[in-house]
Design an enzyme around this catalytic site. Structure first.
Site, PDB file in Angstrom:
ATOM      1  N   LYS A   1       0.847  -1.200   0.000  1.00 39.17           N
ATOM      2  CA  LYS A   1       0.000   0.000   0.000  1.00 39.17           C
ATOM      3  C   LYS A   1       0.875   1.241   0.000  1.00 39.17           C
ATOM      4  CE  LYS A   1      -1.920   2.449   3.295  1.00 39.17           C
ATOM      5  NZ  LYS A   1      -1.751   3.783   2.695  1.00 39.17           N
TER       6      LYS A   1
ATOM      7  N   GLU B   1      10.520   0.575  10.104  1.00 32.87           N
ATOM      8  CA  GLU B   1      11.513   1.620   9.867  1.00 32.87           C
ATOM      9  C   GLU B   1      10.802   2.927  10.166  1.00 32.87           C
ATOM     10  OE1 GLU B   1      13.209   4.470   8.781  1.00 32.87           O
ATOM     11  OE2 GLU B   1      13.034   3.934   6.662  1.00 32.87           O
TER      12      GLU B   1
ATOM     13  N   CYS C   1      13.337  10.426   7.021  1.00 30.43           N
ATOM     14  CA  CYS C   1      13.370   9.841   8.368  1.00 30.43           C
ATOM     15  C   CYS C   1      14.756   9.996   8.991  1.00 30.43           C
ATOM     16  CB  CYS C   1      12.949   8.390   8.327  1.00 30.43           C
ATOM     17  SG  CYS C   1      13.787   7.452   7.060  1.00 30.43           S
TER      18      CYS C   1
ATOM     19  N   GLU D   1      10.497  14.875  16.226  1.00 30.24           N
ATOM     20  CA  GLU D   1      10.728  14.899  14.783  1.00 30.24           C
ATOM     21  C   GLU D   1       9.781  15.931  14.152  1.00 30.24           C
ATOM     22  OE1 GLU D   1       9.465  11.288  12.702  1.00 30.24           O
ATOM     23  OE2 GLU D   1      11.282  11.403  11.504  1.00 30.24           O
TER      24      GLU D   1
HETATM   25  P1  NAI Z   1       2.017   7.540   8.819  1.00 33.22           P
HETATM   26  O1  NAI Z   1       2.922   6.725   9.615  1.00 33.22           O
HETATM   27  O2  NAI Z   1       0.643   7.777   9.319  1.00 33.22           O
HETATM   28  O3  NAI Z   1       1.859   6.921   7.346  1.00 33.22           O
HETATM   29  C1  NAI Z   1       2.729   6.017   6.728  1.00 33.22           C
HETATM   30  C2  NAI Z   1       1.929   4.931   6.022  1.00 33.22           C
HETATM   31  O4  NAI Z   1       1.204   4.165   6.979  1.00 33.22           O
HETATM   32  C3  NAI Z   1       0.885   5.438   5.048  1.00 33.22           C
HETATM   33  O5  NAI Z   1       0.826   4.552   3.961  1.00 33.22           O
HETATM   34  C4  NAI Z   1      -0.399   5.366   5.849  1.00 33.22           C
HETATM   35  O6  NAI Z   1      -1.543   5.252   5.060  1.00 33.22           O
HETATM   36  C5  NAI Z   1      -0.183   4.123   6.665  1.00 33.22           C
HETATM   37  N1  NAI Z   1      -0.928   4.045   7.912  1.00 33.22           N
HETATM   38  C6  NAI Z   1      -1.408   5.067   8.682  1.00 33.22           C
HETATM   39  N2  NAI Z   1      -2.020   4.580   9.771  1.00 33.22           N
HETATM   40  C7  NAI Z   1      -1.916   3.233   9.711  1.00 33.22           C
HETATM   41  C8  NAI Z   1      -2.329   2.165  10.575  1.00 33.22           C
HETATM   42  N3  NAI Z   1      -2.967   2.400  11.714  1.00 33.22           N
HETATM   43  N4  NAI Z   1      -2.034   0.908  10.226  1.00 33.22           N
HETATM   44  C9  NAI Z   1      -1.355   0.650   9.084  1.00 33.22           C
HETATM   45  N5  NAI Z   1      -0.959   1.614   8.232  1.00 33.22           N
HETATM   46  C10 NAI Z   1      -1.222   2.888   8.545  1.00 33.22           C
HETATM   47  O7  NAI Z   1       2.711   8.907   8.540  1.00 33.22           O
HETATM   48  P2  NAI Z   1       1.956  10.286   8.216  1.00 33.22           P
HETATM   49  O8  NAI Z   1       0.753  10.479   9.037  1.00 33.22           O
HETATM   50  O9  NAI Z   1       1.762  10.362   6.787  1.00 33.22           O
HETATM   51  O10 NAI Z   1       3.038  11.314   8.712  1.00 33.22           O
HETATM   52  C11 NAI Z   1       3.048  11.731  10.061  1.00 33.22           C
HETATM   53  C12 NAI Z   1       4.429  11.815  10.575  1.00 33.22           C
HETATM   54  O11 NAI Z   1       5.059  10.559  10.475  1.00 33.22           O
HETATM   55  C13 NAI Z   1       5.343  12.743   9.825  1.00 33.22           C
HETATM   56  O12 NAI Z   1       5.213  14.054  10.233  1.00 33.22           O
HETATM   57  C14 NAI Z   1       6.675  12.181  10.180  1.00 33.22           C
HETATM   58  O13 NAI Z   1       7.084  12.657  11.419  1.00 33.22           O
HETATM   59  C15 NAI Z   1       6.432  10.706  10.281  1.00 33.22           C
HETATM   60  N6  NAI Z   1       6.813   9.973   9.066  1.00 33.22           N
HETATM   61  C16 NAI Z   1       7.975   9.280   9.084  1.00 33.22           C
HETATM   62  C17 NAI Z   1       8.392   8.624   7.955  1.00 33.22           C
HETATM   63  C18 NAI Z   1       9.640   7.856   7.920  1.00 33.22           C
HETATM   64  O14 NAI Z   1      10.155   7.594   6.838  1.00 33.22           O
HETATM   65  N7  NAI Z   1      10.172   7.423   9.019  1.00 33.22           N
HETATM   66  C19 NAI Z   1       7.634   8.680   6.711  1.00 33.22           C
HETATM   67  C20 NAI Z   1       6.385   9.383   6.821  1.00 33.22           C
HETATM   68  C21 NAI Z   1       6.034  10.018   7.958  1.00 33.22           C
END
Ligand code: NAI
Length: 777
Positions: free
Chosen positions: A189, A262, A296, A391
C-alpha cells in the site's frame, strides 16, 4: 565589469522540466483502481491525489475495501508457490527486466514523482529514480545467488508492505525487491498522498510480464493499512511514523507475522572544530533541506563544537539565504513543496509553539501559493527543548553546541530514536572513536544521507528494527528451515517429598554476580519426577526483574571487551561445567526423570565452545557502494537481552541463549526453566568460578508468566526472547511496543534444543550498524 561583479549579479533563470508526458499519462487514466492479480480493478470511491506545489488534482485513487485487500492477499498467496518455485535465476530475470524498464521510463517516473510529492525534480531525477533502479538490479543479483549463498533460507510467503509518502517509488523498491528476490509475493500500500508512481510501477510489472499476483498494489489511507496488518499475510514491513509503528507492533503481537519497522528519527549532525566547514555546511543542505527535510534520517539536530559555533552558524545562515525554493519542476530549485497541507500545518504549528532559541528564516521569496515552508534554523536550544527531541519532518534545523567529544556523544545519544548520525572531522582518529559510540543504525563520516542497495539501512531504539538493503536486509524476507512442533506447557511437578531430609536447599537467584533472595519473600518447592523434594527456588517478581536489569546496566563494559576475552571466559565456563558434568547430569535426571542429563550437559559444553569460537569470528562486512567510500557493516551487541529459557531443556536451553548472547557482547537476564529450575541455580556457581563479571549474566527463577510482562515492558531492556513452554508470545510482543524492543518468541512452537541454531542466535544477538567512510579516490 569584473568577474566578481558578473558572479554577483548573475541569477538563475527558470529551467522547467516539461510535465506534458506525465500529464497525458494521467489524463489517459484519470481514475485509478487497484492492481490485483495482474490487472487493474474498476476504480471506486476514493481520494484525490493533488500536486502540493499547485493544489491541482492530479488523479483520483480508490479507497480499498476489505474485499479488495482480501482479494489482493488471496492473489498473492496463490502466486507465491509458483514464484518461489521459479528458482533464483527465474526470479532474477524478472527483476532485471523491471530494472531495465524503470530505466527506460525514468524521466516519466521522475516527473510524476515530483508532481505528486512536491520534491525537486533534481532529486527525483538524480536520486530517487536511479536508486530505485539500482535496488532492482542489486536484488536481481540476490535472487540469482539465493540458492548458492543462502542454502538454509526459504521465503516467508506473502508480505504486506506499507510505505510512506516521502520517497514513494524508492520506498516501494526497498520493500518489493528483497521480498521478490527471496521468493515472496507482496501486497503493497503506497501512502495516500503519493500513490501515482506505484500505479505506474504496476504497469511496468505488466510490461515485464511478471506473473500475476506476485505484486499487488492497493490504495487508500491508514484504514487500508490496518486491514493489511490484520490480513492473512506472513510478514508486515512498515516505514512511517513511530506512533503507527507502535500500533502495528501491538496489532501483530502473537500472530506469528514477521515484522520490520523503519520509523522516525531525530538524527544528530555533529561538527567538530577541525571539520572542513564549507563541506559540512554543504552537507547540511543535503541533510535537512533534501526533500524539504521530510526524510526519516534527516540530519535535523545540529551539534557544533563551541569554538567554531559562531562562525559556523554565520556561514550557515548565509548559505540558507542562497537556497532556491519554488516550483519543484524547475531544475534550478533546491527546496520544493511540502507533501500536503496537513504536513505543512504540522510543521508550522510545531515551530510556532517553540519560544526557545533564535530563529533564522531563509531570506528567500516563497511562491505565493502551494505548500511551501521556508528553510529555517533554530539555534541556541537546550537538549531538552521539545524541538531538540521531536521529529518535525520539515525543512527546520535545530542546533546547540558542545565542548568536548564526550559531550557531543552524550548529546547525540540523548534521544529516544536511533536511526542515523552524521559526523564531520578531519581527524580520522576522532571519527573512528566517535562512530561506534553513536547509538544509531547508520553513521555517515564526512558525508550525509548516502544510501545504496548494498548497504543496510534501519534503526535502533524507537527508530524501529530490521534492516533494508545488503545481505542483512534479506534476513527480513526469509526464514530458516527449522523443524518445529506444537508447544505443550510443562508445568512444575508435584510431589510429597519429606522436608526433613534436606537442611536448606533454597536456591537463590543470581543478580549482579551475587546470590539474591526473591523480593517477594516467597519460595516454591521443586519436586523431581519421582516425587521427591529436591529443593526450593525463589518466586521472582517485578522487583527482581528490575534489580537484574539494573545489574545488567551496570555491566555495560562487557560489550567493549575484545571477542578474544569473551571467548576465553566462555571456554572457562565450559571447562568448569565439564568438571562438574556428572553432578549436573544427575540433577537434570532427578528433576526430569530419564537419563538424558549427561547428553544435555555434553551439548551445553559444545554450545559454549561454539559461542566461544564465534566470539572473535562473527565479523561484519565491508559493502562496496558506488560512491567514493565504503560502507562498513559492523556487528554490535543488541544490549540487554531478557530471555525466558526453554522449560524442557533446563541447562541446554539456558546455555543456548546465554552463550551466543554474551559472546556477542550482550548482557542477559535469564528466567530459568520454570518446572526444572535447579540446573540454572547450580549453574551460577559455575559462572562464579569462571571470571564472568557481575551483571553480565543474571538468573531469575519463578513463573515465566510473572516475569515476562516486566521484562517486555522494561525500557532498559533492548530485546526479549521467549522459548518458554508457556506461550507468552502475544503478551511479550504487545508489551514490547513501549520502547519498540526487538522480540524473538516461539509463537506456540517448540524446537529440538539438541540441534544447534547458532546462526540464528548470533544474528538475533547482534545489530548491524552501517558506517559510511570515505575510502580511496
Ligand atoms: P504515517 O505513519 O501515518 O503513514 C505512513 C503509512 O502508513 C501510510 O501509507 C499510511 O496510510 C499508513 N498508515 C497510517 N495509519 C496506519 C495504521 N494504523 N495501520 C497501518 N498503516 C497505517 O505517517 P503520516 O501520518 O503520513 O506522517 C506523520 C508523521 O510521520 C510525519 O510528520 C513524520 O514525522 C512521520 N513519518 C515518518 C516517515 C519515515 O520515513 N520514518 C515517513 C512518513 C512520515
Amino acid at each position: 565589469m569584473s568577474v566578481k561583479d558578473i558572479f554577483e549579479t548573475m541569477d538563475y533563470g527558470p529551467a522547467p522540466e516539461s510535465a506534458s508526458e506525465a500529464m497525458s499519462w494521467l489524463a489517459k487514466k484519470g481514475q485509478f483502481g487497484h492492481f490485483i492479480d495482474g490487472a487493474f480493478t474498476v476504480p471506486g470511491d476514493g481520494l484525490e491525489s493533488r500536486n502540493p506545489a499547485t493544489g491541482e488534482v492530479l488523479a483520483t485513487l480508490t479507497q480499498a475495501t476489505q474485499a479488495d485487500v482480501d482479494a489482493a492477499v488471496v492473489a498473492a498467496r496463490r502466486a507465491q508457490g509458483k514464484w518461489a518455485a521459479l528458482g533464483g535465476h527465474g526470479r532474477a530475470r524478472y527483476l532485471y527486466a523491471i530494472a531495465r524498464l524503470l530505466q527506460k521510463h525514468s524521466r516519466l517516473f521522475a516527473v510524476l514523482e515530483t508532481l505528486d510529492n512536491g520534491k525537486p525534480i533534481r532529486e527525483s531525477r538524480d536520486i530517487d529514480i536511479p536508486l530505485a533502479q539500482r535496488h532492482f538490479y542489486y536484488h536481481a543479483g540476490m535472487a540469482q545467488l539465493m540458492e548458492e549463498a543462502l542454502p538454509a533460507a526459504q521465503p516467508l510467503g506473502v508480505c504486506g508492505q506499507i510505505i510512506p509518502w516521502n520517497f514513494p517509488l524508492l520506498m516501494l523498491s526497498w520493500k518489493i525487491t528483497p521480498a521478490l528476490a527471496m521468493g515472496n509475493t507482496v501486497v503493497l500500500k503506497p501512502a495516500e498522498y503519493t500513490s501515482l508512481t506505484a500505479l505506474l510501477f504496476a504497469e511496468i510489472c505488466q510490461q515485464a510480464g511478471l506473473p500475476k499476483g506476485v505484486v499487488n498494489i492497493v490504495t487508500g489511507d491508514g484504514a487500508v493499512g490496518e486491514m493489511i496488518v490484520a490480513s492473512d499475510v506472513d510478514k508486515i514491513a512498515f516505514t512511517g511514523s513511530t506512533s503507527v509503528g507502535r500500533k502495528i507492533r501491538e496489532a501483530t503481537a502473537g500472530s506469528g507475522k514477521a515484522l520490520t519497522l523503519e520509523l522516525g528519527g531525530k538524527s544528530p549532525y555533529i561538527v567538530f572544530d577541525d571539520a572542513d566547514i564549507d563541506s559540512a555546511i554543504e552537507g547540511l543542505v543535503d541533510a535537512i533541506w533534501f526533500n524539504q527535510g521530510q526524510v526519516c534520517c534527516a540530519g535535523s539536530r545540529l551539534l557544533v563544537q563551541e569554538s567554531i559555533a559562531e562562525e559556523f552558524h554565520k556561514r550557515l545562515r548565509t548559505r540558507m539565504d542562497k537556497l532556491r525554493i519554488g516550483d519543484p519542476l524547475d531544475k534550478c530549485i533546491d527546496v520544493g513543496a511540502v507533501v500536503d497541507p496537513v504536513q505543512l500545518d504540522t510543521i508550522t504549528q510545531m515551530v510556532a509553539e517553540n519560544t526557545a532559541g533564535h530563529r533564522h528564516v531563509a531570506a528567500v521569496p516563497l511562491p505565493e501559493k502551494g505548500c511551501f515552508y521556508p528553510p529555517t534554523l533554530i539555534s541556541g536550544l537546550g537538549p531538552a527543548d521539545p524541538l531538540m527531541q521531536e521529529e518535525i519532518f520539515g525543512p527546520v534545523l535545530v542546533s546547540c553546541t558542545f565542548r568536548t567529544p564526550e559531550e557531543a556523544v552524550a548529546l547525540a545519544n540523548n534521544t529516544r530514536y536511533g536511526l542515523a548520525a552524521t559526523l564531520w572531522t578531519e581527524n580520522v582518529n576522532l571519527a573512528l572513536d566517535i562512530a561506534p559510540k553513536l547509538v544509531a543504525g547508520v553513521v555517515w563520516v564526512n558525508a550525509t544521507n548516502l544510501f545504496d542497495a548494498a548497504a543496510g539501512f534501519g534503526g535502533v531504539r524507537e527508530s524501529g528494527f530490521g534492516r533494508e538493503g545488503g545481505w542483512e536486509g534479506l534476513r527480513a524476507y526469509t526464514r530458516t528451515k527449522d523443524k518445529t512442533r506444537a508447544l505443550t506447557r510443562i508445568a512444575p511437578l508435584n510431589g510429597a517429598g519429606a522436608a526433613q531430609d534436606i537442611i536448606d536447599r533454597t536456591a537463590k537467584m543470581y543478580v549482579g554476580g551475587k546470590q539474591a533472595r526473591p523480593d517477594s519473600g516467597y519460595s516454591s518447592a521443586v519436586f523431581g519426577k519421582s516425587g521427591a523434594l529436591l529443593g526450593h527456588v525463589g518466586q521472582g517478581s517485578r522487583k527482581d526483574v528490575r534489580n537484574a536489569v539494573e545489574a545488567a546496566q551496570g555491566a555495560a563494559g562487557w560489550g567493549g571487551n575484545t571477542g578474544h576475552l569473551r571467548a576465553q571466559i566462555l571456554y572457562y565456563i565450559a571447562e568448569n561445567l565439564a568438571a562438574r558434568a556428572d553432578e549436573f547430569a544427575s540433577r537434570i535426571d532427578a528433576m526430569k526423570g530419564g537419563r538424558q542429563g549427561a547428553k544435555e550437559v555434553e551439548a551445553s559444553i559444545q554450545r559454549l565452545f561454539s559461542a566461544a569460537a564465534w566470539a572473535d569470528k562473527y565479523d561484519g562486512q565491508v559493502h562496496s557502494v558506488p560512491i567514493r567510500g565504503v560502507a562498513l557493516a559492523m556487528k554490535e551487541p543488541v544490549g540487554i537481552i531478557g530471555a525466558l529459557c526453554a522449560d524442557e531443556a533446563p541447562l541446554l536451553g539456558l546455555v543456548s541463549v546465554m552463550a551466543p548472547a554474551i559472546a556477542m557482547g550482550n548482557r542477559v537476564v535469564l528466567a530459568a526453566s520454570e518446572p526444572y529450575p535447579l540446573a540454572a541455580t547450580d549453574f551460577y556457581q559455575v559462572l562464579d568460578t569462571s571470571d564472568v563479571p557481575g551483571g553480565v549474566v543474571n538468573i531469575l527463577t519463578g513463573a515465566h508468566a510473572d516475569l515476562a510482562p516486566t521484562l517486555a515492558a522494561h525500557l532498559n531492556v533492548d530485546a526479549v526472547w521467549s522459548f518458554s513452554s508457556t506461550d507468552l508470545s502475544a503478551d511479550i510482543e504487545r508489551a514490547s511496543a513501549g520502547n519498540l524492543k526487538r522480540t524473538w518468541v516461539n509463537n506456540g512452537q517448540a524446537v529440538d534444543w539438541f540441534k544447534p541454531r547458532t546462526a540464528q542466535f548470533l544474528a538475533q544477538a547482534t545489530e548491524i550498524k552501517t558506517i559510511w567512510v570515505p575510502y580511496g579516490e
